[in-house]
Design an enzyme around this catalytic site. Structure first.
Site, PDB file in Angstrom:
ATOM      1  N   ASN A 137      25.586  72.052 -27.985  1.00 49.17           N
ATOM      2  CA  ASN A 137      26.068  71.019 -28.904  1.00 49.17           C
ATOM      3  C   ASN A 137      27.420  71.376 -29.519  1.00 49.17           C
ATOM      4  O   ASN A 137      28.303  70.520 -29.649  1.00 49.17           O
ATOM      5  CB  ASN A 137      25.041  70.807 -30.018  1.00 49.17           C
ATOM      6  CG  ASN A 137      23.745  70.225 -29.500  1.00 49.17           C
ATOM      7  OD1 ASN A 137      23.715  69.162 -28.922  1.00 49.17           O
ATOM      8  ND2 ASN A 137      22.649  70.952 -29.704  1.00 49.17           N
TER       9      ASN A 137
ATOM     10  N   THR B 151      32.722  82.064 -32.597  1.00 47.30           N
ATOM     11  CA  THR B 151      31.932  81.549 -33.720  1.00 47.30           C
ATOM     12  C   THR B 151      30.446  81.596 -33.380  1.00 47.30           C
ATOM     13  O   THR B 151      29.647  80.896 -34.001  1.00 47.30           O
ATOM     14  CB  THR B 151      32.339  80.094 -34.050  1.00 47.30           C
ATOM     15  OG1 THR B 151      32.154  79.280 -32.877  1.00 47.30           O
ATOM     16  CG2 THR B 151      33.781  80.011 -34.517  1.00 47.30           C
ATOM     17  N   ALA B 152      30.083  82.422 -32.396  1.00 42.31           N
ATOM     18  CA  ALA B 152      28.694  82.483 -31.934  1.00 42.31           C
ATOM     19  C   ALA B 152      27.951  83.638 -32.601  1.00 42.31           C
ATOM     20  O   ALA B 152      27.238  83.443 -33.585  1.00 42.31           O
ATOM     21  CB  ALA B 152      28.653  82.603 -30.412  1.00 42.31           C
ATOM     22  N   ARG B 153      28.143  84.844 -32.084  1.00 45.21           N
ATOM     23  CA  ARG B 153      27.513  86.028 -32.651  1.00 45.21           C
ATOM     24  C   ARG B 153      28.398  87.238 -32.406  1.00 45.21           C
ATOM     25  O   ARG B 153      29.032  87.372 -31.356  1.00 45.21           O
ATOM     26  CB  ARG B 153      26.118  86.277 -32.020  1.00 45.21           C
ATOM     27  CG  ARG B 153      25.007  85.361 -32.532  1.00 45.21           C
ATOM     28  CD  ARG B 153      24.683  85.616 -33.985  1.00 45.21           C
ATOM     29  NE  ARG B 153      23.571  84.831 -34.482  1.00 45.21           N
ATOM     30  CZ  ARG B 153      23.656  83.622 -35.009  1.00 45.21           C
ATOM     31  NH1 ARG B 153      24.853  83.033 -35.085  1.00 45.21           N
ATOM     32  NH2 ARG B 153      22.593  82.989 -35.457  1.00 45.21           N
TER      33      ARG B 153
ATOM     34  N   GLU C 181      28.543  92.396 -40.695  1.00 43.21           N
ATOM     35  CA  GLU C 181      28.738  91.214 -41.543  1.00 43.21           C
ATOM     36  C   GLU C 181      28.193  91.479 -42.938  1.00 43.21           C
ATOM     37  O   GLU C 181      27.081  91.977 -43.082  1.00 43.21           O
ATOM     38  CB  GLU C 181      28.055  89.997 -40.907  1.00 43.21           C
ATOM     39  CG  GLU C 181      28.723  89.592 -39.604  1.00 43.21           C
ATOM     40  CD  GLU C 181      28.194  88.292 -39.028  1.00 43.21           C
ATOM     41  OE1 GLU C 181      27.176  87.759 -39.532  1.00 43.21           O
ATOM     42  OE2 GLU C 181      28.795  87.790 -38.063  1.00 43.21           O
TER      43      GLU C 181
ATOM     44  N   HIS D  78      31.437  84.602 -41.143  1.00 45.57           N
ATOM     45  CA  HIS D  78      30.346  83.783 -40.613  1.00 45.57           C
ATOM     46  C   HIS D  78      30.139  82.515 -41.448  1.00 45.57           C
ATOM     47  O   HIS D  78      29.039  82.225 -41.925  1.00 45.57           O
ATOM     48  CB  HIS D  78      29.044  84.583 -40.539  1.00 45.57           C
ATOM     49  CG  HIS D  78      28.137  84.136 -39.427  1.00 45.57           C
ATOM     50  ND1 HIS D  78      27.346  84.994 -38.721  1.00 45.57           N
ATOM     51  CD2 HIS D  78      27.905  82.900 -38.897  1.00 45.57           C
ATOM     52  CE1 HIS D  78      26.651  84.336 -37.805  1.00 45.57           C
ATOM     53  NE2 HIS D  78      26.983  83.055 -37.909  1.00 45.57           N
ATOM     54  N   ILE D  79      31.219  81.749 -41.574  1.00 46.69           N
ATOM     55  CA  ILE D  79      31.202  80.559 -42.433  1.00 46.69           C
ATOM     56  C   ILE D  79      31.117  79.258 -41.636  1.00 46.69           C
ATOM     57  O   ILE D  79      31.362  78.181 -42.180  1.00 46.69           O
ATOM     58  CB  ILE D  79      32.449  80.516 -43.341  1.00 46.69           C
ATOM     59  CG1 ILE D  79      33.741  80.424 -42.506  1.00 46.69           C
ATOM     60  CG2 ILE D  79      32.481  81.729 -44.263  1.00 46.69           C
ATOM     61  CD1 ILE D  79      34.975  80.111 -43.324  1.00 46.69           C
ATOM     62  N   GLY D  80      30.766  79.356 -40.349  1.00 48.63           N
ATOM     63  CA  GLY D  80      30.750  78.174 -39.503  1.00 48.63           C
ATOM     64  C   GLY D  80      29.982  77.005 -40.096  1.00 48.63           C
ATOM     65  O   GLY D  80      30.412  75.852 -40.006  1.00 48.63           O
ATOM     66  N   ALA D  81      28.851  77.284 -40.691  1.00 49.01           N
ATOM     67  CA  ALA D  81      28.025  76.220 -41.276  1.00 49.01           C
ATOM     68  C   ALA D  81      28.118  76.186 -42.795  1.00 49.01           C
ATOM     69  O   ALA D  81      27.319  75.513 -43.450  1.00 49.01           O
ATOM     70  CB  ALA D  81      26.567  76.403 -40.862  1.00 49.01           C
TER      71      ALA D  81
END
Length: 323
Positions: free
Chosen positions: A163, A244-246, A275, A295-298
């Protein structure tokens, strides 16, 4: 009372009890209000919360870990709701062995993460990380010392066609008239039939031809160090890597060497092996201009509400037997 007569409302028998949910993290206020309305939530800080190992049937998590020891010490556990798509902090094998269901929220955060892919790409292309770092240290940065890349009609390479990858492709096509090449060995050949793109047969096709390479796969034994020095040598000298995955999918030590040697233009990392990322570990990358976020993607208010609500709703649907 005669058979069939109606009982007064306050004497109606209770036929349904709200499920008790042990909440392991702080959630968006609207999610917590939803839980209070539809369940009996036990939040961190409640004196009863410490009994979750012994009593929990349903657990809701956002960033907390659920280890194999946790699972084995939860004899009543039936299901876990997980905010976000990643389940790497939950021992999925231990849950599967026990038949414990895991309900995550794939797709809900796709827009937010894809927009961050755009943000990191543009910041990397224009050297924003290095410029801001130097100015923050009190250094005057004349514009004549700065350089950057134009992204118009560049090729976006996607490793992973989920997605988030699809949303990123749509954004880049609209923003830059970008062409897209994508690799995913698990999707059928006709995937993304509604989105113009080139389908790569091997990952090397993406690495060699793309200008921006964005990673969208989970961290597994097969994807750890998926992009290391040998892969970076295949890339264009003005290529940009976005993760932006892991953390761990891009080899961070190799990335520092590749940027320092000029093998690639630069990188934008929202995910790191450590992190939050620290200057002690990542100062070398930051000095080279690698753009780094924790790790601010969401991490938008809307996304936190939507993903938390989706996890709560899925867990409650399972707990109450209501689809």
């Amino acid at each position: 009372m005669a058979p069939g007569a109606l009982l007064p409302e306050d004497t109606l028998p209770v036929t349904f009890d709200k499920p008790t949910i042990y909440v392991m993290d702080k959630f968006h206020p609207k999610v917590e209000e939803y839980l209070k309305e539809h369940s009996n939530p036990i939040f961190p800080g409640d004196p009863k919360h410490g009994q979750w190992h012994q009593k929990a049937q349903y657990i809701l998590v956002r960033s907390a870990h659920l280890t194999v020891d946790d699972v084995e010490s939860c004899p009543r556990l039936l299901a876990v709701g997980k905010q976000g798509v990643g389940t790497d902090k939950i021992d999925a094998a231990a849950c599967k062995k026990r038949g414990i269901r895991i309900f995550n929220t794939p797709g809900v955060n796709a827009r937010a993460v894809a927009e961050l892919v755009l943000t990191l790409t543009m910041a990397t292309a224009r050297g924003v990380g290095r410029i801001v770092s130097r100015q923050s240290e009190g250094v005057l940065v004349p514009k004549e010392t700065c350089k950057g890349l134009i992204l118009h009609k560049r090729k976006l390479g996607l490793i992973g066609m989920g997605n988030i990858g699809k949303m990123a492709a749509q954004i880049f096509r609209g923003a830059f008239e970008a062409t897209v090449i994508a690799y995913d060995p698990y999707l059928p050949a006709d995937a993304w039939s509604d989105l113009p793109h080139e389908r790569a047969g091997i990952i090397e096709d993406v690495l060699r031809t793309a200008d921006v390479i964005s990673v969208h796969v989970p961290l597994t034994e097969s994807t750890r160090n998926l992009i290391s020095y040998e892969q970076m040598k295949m890339m264009k000298p003005d290529a940009i890597i976005i993760n932006t995955a892991r953390g761990g999918i891009v080899n961070e030590a190799d990335l520092e060497v590749a940027v320092r040697e000029g093998l690639i233009w630069g990188a934008g990392l929202d995910c790191h092996e450590q992190e939050p990322p620290s200057k002690e570990k990542y100062g070398g990358l930051w000095d080279l201009g690698v753009v780094s976020t924790p790790h601010i993607g969401a991490a938008t208010d809307q996304t936190q509400m939507e993903t938390g609500m989706a996890a709560a709703q899925k867990l409650l649907a399972f707990a109450t037997g209501k689809p």
